[in-house]
Motif scaffolding. Structure first.
Motif, short mmCIF file in Angstrom:
data_model
loop_
_atom_site.label_atom_id
_atom_site.label_comp_id
_atom_site.label_asym_id
_atom_site.label_seq_id
_atom_site.Cartn_x
_atom_site.Cartn_y
_atom_site.Cartn_z
N UNK A 1 0.57 12.31 0.98
CA UNK A 1 1.17 11.97 -0.32
C UNK A 1 2.70 11.92 -0.23
N UNK A 2 3.19 11.14 0.71
CA UNK A 2 4.63 10.98 0.92
C UNK A 2 5.10 9.74 0.16
N UNK A 3 6.16 9.88 -0.63
CA UNK A 3 6.70 8.75 -1.37
C UNK A 3 7.41 7.82 -0.38
N UNK A 4 6.90 6.59 -0.25
CA UNK A 4 7.40 5.65 0.75
C UNK A 4 7.77 4.32 0.10
N UNK A 5 8.77 3.68 0.68
CA UNK A 5 9.17 2.36 0.21
C UNK A 5 8.17 1.32 0.70
N UNK A 6 7.54 0.60 -0.20
CA UNK A 6 6.55 -0.42 0.12
C UNK A 6 6.96 -1.73 -0.54
N UNK A 7 7.31 -2.73 0.28
CA UNK A 7 7.76 -4.02 -0.24
C UNK A 7 8.92 -3.81 -1.22
N UNK B 1 8.77 -1.89 -3.95
CA UNK B 1 8.56 -0.71 -4.76
C UNK B 1 8.30 0.53 -3.93
N UNK B 2 7.66 1.51 -4.55
CA UNK B 2 7.37 2.77 -3.88
C UNK B 2 5.91 3.14 -4.15
N UNK B 3 5.31 3.78 -3.15
CA UNK B 3 3.94 4.27 -3.29
C UNK B 3 3.82 5.60 -2.56
N UNK B 4 2.81 6.38 -2.95
CA UNK B 4 2.48 7.59 -2.22
C UNK B 4 1.49 7.22 -1.12
N UNK B 5 1.85 7.50 0.11
CA UNK B 5 1.01 7.15 1.24
C UNK B 5 0.73 8.39 2.09
N UNK B 6 -0.37 8.36 2.85
CA UNK B 6 -0.73 9.44 3.74
C UNK B 6 -1.10 8.89 5.11
N UNK B 7 -0.79 9.64 6.14
CA UNK B 7 -1.17 9.21 7.48
C UNK B 7 -0.10 9.52 8.51
#
Length: 262
Positions: free
Chosen positions: A46-52, A54-60
C-alpha cells in the motif's frame, strides 16, 4: 448475521510492523543457493505511487525497490567513494530483524510464522543505521574475477549460504573499517541448529595502518542427518556498532535436494 461497514485504515502504535507480505519472494535462490537471497526487505505494501497522471496505492517488489534505491542514493551522496557492494553491505549488516516493540518480525502466509533469512535476508532496512555501519564487506572487480574462476563460497558477500554441509566447510570473508580509526571488534556467533561454527580470528583490531581484516568461518555438523536449512548469524561488535550477517546452512548426507520419507 452479516455486518458491513466502510473500510477503515488502522495506523499508529496499535499496528505491529514491519511484516513480510505473503506475496514477497522467498529463498533459497533457484539459480544458485550458495548466494543467500533475498538481501533485505523494504516497505512494499500500500505504497502511494505516481501512476501516469495521478497517484495510486500499489503493493509489490516494484514498491520496495524504489525505497532501497533511494536509500542507496543517499548513502552514495554521504559516502561517494563507497562501491555498490559497500552500500549493499551497509544495508544488509544494519538491517533490523525485530519490529518497533522488539518482537521478531513475522512472515505472512499459510501459516504465518516467524520470519527468517529466506524471508528478509539481513532484515528490514534501517537507513539511519546504514549511514554508519562500522565495518563493510566490500567487493571489487578482482573479487568477481576470482569468483568466476574459483569458489563462490568465498565471494565477499555480507551473508553466507551453505546448501550442502556434509562434514566441514570453511569460508573466508574480509571486512573494512569505515568507523573510528582505532577500533576493536569481537565476534558473537549464533550457530544454526545442528551446526557448529568457529570464527578465526575472533577479535579484529583496527588502527591507522590496519584498515582491513580477513577471517575464516568453519562450519561442521553436530549430527549427521539429511536435514533442511537452519539459520544463524555472525555479529562483529565494538560495543557501538553491530555488524550482522545472516547465515543459512543445510546439512546433507546424500547429494540430492529433495527428501523422501517412507
Amino acid at each position: 448475521m452479516v455486518k458491513m461497514g466502510l473500510t477503515t485504515t488502522v495506523v499508529g502504535s496499535s499496528v505491529l510492523a514491519p511484516k513480510i507480505a505473503s506475496f514477497s519472494s522467498r529463498g533459497p535462490s533457484p539459480f544458485n543457493s550458495t548466494i543467500l537471497k533475498p538481501d533485505v526487505a523494504a516497505p512494499g505494501v500500500n505504497i502511494l505511487a505516481a501512476i501516469n497522471d495521478g497517484y495510486e496505492f500499489r503493493s509489490g517488489t516494484s514498491m520496495s525497490c524504489p525505497h532501497v534505491a533511494g536509500i542507496a542514493a543517499l548513502l552514495r551522496s554521504l559516502h561517494p567513494n563507497w562501491s555498490p557492494a559497500a552500500i549493499k553491505s551497509a544495508l544488509v549488516t544494519t538491517a533490523s530483524i525485530t519490529d518497533e516493540y522488539g518482537l521478531p518480525i513475522t512472515a505472512e502466509g499459510a501459516p504465518r510464522k516467524l520470519a527468517d533469512p529466506f524471508d528478509y535476508g539481513g532484515g528490514h532496512v534501517s537507513p539511519n543505521k546504514a549511514i554508519d555501519p562500522g565495518l563493510i564487506y566490500d567487493i571489487d572487480a578482482a573479487d568477481y574475477f576470482n569468483w568466476v574462476n574459483g569458489s563462490i563460497s568465498d565471494l565477499n558477500l555480507p551473508s553466507i549460504s551453505i546448501p550442502s554441509l556434509k562434514t566441514i566447510v570453511t569460508v573466508s570473508r574480509t571486512v573494512t573499517n569505515v568507523g573510528p580509526v582505532n577500533s576493536t571488534y569481537i565476534a558473537t556467533i549464533q550457530s544454526p541448529p545442528g551446526v557448529k561454527m568457529d570464527v578465526t580470528p575472533s577479535i579484529l583490531i583496527f588502527n591507522n595502518t590496519v584498515t582491513k581484516h580477513s577471517f575464516k568461518i568453519t562450519f561442521s555438523t553436530i549430527r549427521r542427518v539429511q536435514g533442511d536449512y537452519t539459520f544463524g548469524s555472525l555479529i562483529w561488535s565494538d560495543y557501538k556498532h553491530l555488524v550482522k550477517i545472516p547465515i543459512a546452512v543445510r546439512t546433507v548426507i546424500q547429494d540430492f535436494y529433495a527428501d523422501v520419507s517412507l
